[in-house]
Design a protein around this motif. Structure first.
Motif, PDB file in Angstrom:
ATOM      1  N   TYR A 192       0.838  -1.213   0.000  1.00 51.93           N
ATOM      2  CA  TYR A 192       0.000   0.000   0.000  1.00 51.93           C
ATOM      3  C   TYR A 192       0.871   1.260   0.000  1.00 51.93           C
ATOM      4  O   TYR A 192       0.689   2.159  -0.825  1.00 51.93           O
ATOM      5  N   HIS A 224      -7.164  -2.156 -10.109  1.00 53.41           N
ATOM      6  CA  HIS A 224      -7.911  -1.914  -8.874  1.00 53.41           C
ATOM      7  C   HIS A 224      -6.975  -1.208  -7.907  1.00 53.41           C
ATOM      8  O   HIS A 224      -5.817  -1.602  -7.758  1.00 53.41           O
ATOM      9  N   ARG A 225      -7.470  -0.188  -7.272  1.00 54.13           N
ATOM     10  CA  ARG A 225      -6.664   0.564  -6.311  1.00 54.13           C
ATOM     11  C   ARG A 225      -6.262  -0.356  -5.158  1.00 54.13           C
ATOM     12  O   ARG A 225      -7.038  -1.178  -4.699  1.00 54.13           O
ATOM     13  N   ILE A 226      -5.025  -0.211  -4.683  1.00 55.39           N
ATOM     14  CA  ILE A 226      -4.550  -0.984  -3.537  1.00 55.39           C
ATOM     15  C   ILE A 226      -5.196  -0.408  -2.283  1.00 55.39           C
ATOM     16  O   ILE A 226      -5.192   0.802  -2.070  1.00 55.39           O
ATOM     17  N   ILE A 227      -5.768  -1.268  -1.481  1.00 57.14           N
ATOM     18  CA  ILE A 227      -6.506  -0.839  -0.293  1.00 57.14           C
ATOM     19  C   ILE A 227      -5.565  -0.778   0.907  1.00 57.14           C
ATOM     20  O   ILE A 227      -4.717  -1.644   1.088  1.00 57.14           O
ATOM     21  N   THR A 238     -10.445  -9.207   2.486  1.00 52.84           N
ATOM     22  CA  THR A 238     -10.644  -8.239   1.409  1.00 52.84           C
ATOM     23  C   THR A 238      -9.300  -7.685   0.941  1.00 52.84           C
ATOM     24  O   THR A 238      -9.045  -7.573  -0.262  1.00 52.84           O
ATOM     25  N   TYR A 239      -8.432  -7.355   1.899  1.00 50.53           N
ATOM     26  CA  TYR A 239      -7.117  -6.814   1.554  1.00 50.53           C
ATOM     27  C   TYR A 239      -6.281  -7.863   0.816  1.00 50.53           C
ATOM     28  O   TYR A 239      -5.654  -7.562  -0.193  1.00 50.53           O
ATOM     29  N   ARG A 286      -7.549  -8.432  -2.725  1.00 49.39           N
ATOM     30  CA  ARG A 286      -7.168  -7.394  -3.691  1.00 49.39           C
ATOM     31  C   ARG A 286      -5.745  -7.634  -4.192  1.00 49.39           C
ATOM     32  O   ARG A 286      -5.463  -7.507  -5.375  1.00 49.39           O
ATOM     33  N   LEU A 338      -5.880 -10.573  -6.536  1.00 51.57           N
ATOM     34  CA  LEU A 338      -6.526 -10.175  -7.783  1.00 51.57           C
ATOM     35  C   LEU A 338      -5.529  -9.450  -8.702  1.00 51.57           C
ATOM     36  O   LEU A 338      -5.529  -9.651  -9.912  1.00 51.57           O
ATOM     37  N   MET A 339      -4.675  -8.656  -8.103  1.00 53.37           N
ATOM     38  CA  MET A 339      -3.710  -7.866  -8.857  1.00 53.37           C
ATOM     39  C   MET A 339      -2.349  -8.561  -8.971  1.00 53.37           C
ATOM     40  O   MET A 339      -1.406  -7.988  -9.504  1.00 53.37           O
TER      41      MET A 339
END
Length: 140
Positions: free
Chosen positions: A67, A92-95, A107-108, A111, A114-115
């Motif tokens: 992040y 997708h934006r990094i959370i 969720t983190y 993500r 996913l990326m």
């Protein structure tokens, strides 16, 4: 009948807790601890065991590091967008990971997974001396 509450002493303690008072009204009531906390404690133990098996790898540190690597740099973000296009992935934006929001840990991690192809390509090109998890020693 059962009672499902958070595992604090005011709810499940031995003296004057919600459970003790409910048990007085219905002696057949059963107590069930908070399933979210039980799942979290189980996952935390599994994470610790995984960290021990994989040379101290800490997924939470990875989430924070990734992040902050992209957080204040529009140049790095733009490069990541290009790598997403190259890897035929949607950007997708990094959370930002918050350690107190343990229910959202999946969720983190999701993500990052996913990326992953884009992130992997990005980091490999940014650090060419790092290959297959080993860092070559550069002469001083």
């Amino acid at each position: 009948m059962s009672l499902g509450v958070d595992n604090t002493s005011v709810n499940v303690g031995k003296h004057r807790s919600l459970f003790v008072e409910a048990k007085k009204l219905n002696p057949h009531i059963m107590l069930m601890g908070c399933p979210c906390h039980i799942a979290h404690n189980t996952a935390a133990k599994a994470t610790d065991a995984f960290e021990n098996c994989v040379n101290g790898f800490d997924i939470k540190e990875l989430l924070v590091d990734v992040y902050f690597h992209f957080d204040y740099s529009s140049k790095r973000n733009n490069l990541l967008v290009e790598f997403c296009q190259f890897c035929d992935q949607e950007y997708h934006r990094i959370i930002k990971f918050h350690s107190v929001r343990w229910l959202g840990l999946s969720t983190y991690i999701g993500r990052i997974l996913l990326m992953f192809p884009s992130l992997q390509s990005y980091f490999l090109t940014q650090n060419p001396e790092v290959r297959d998890g080993e860092r070559e020693i550069q002469p001083a």
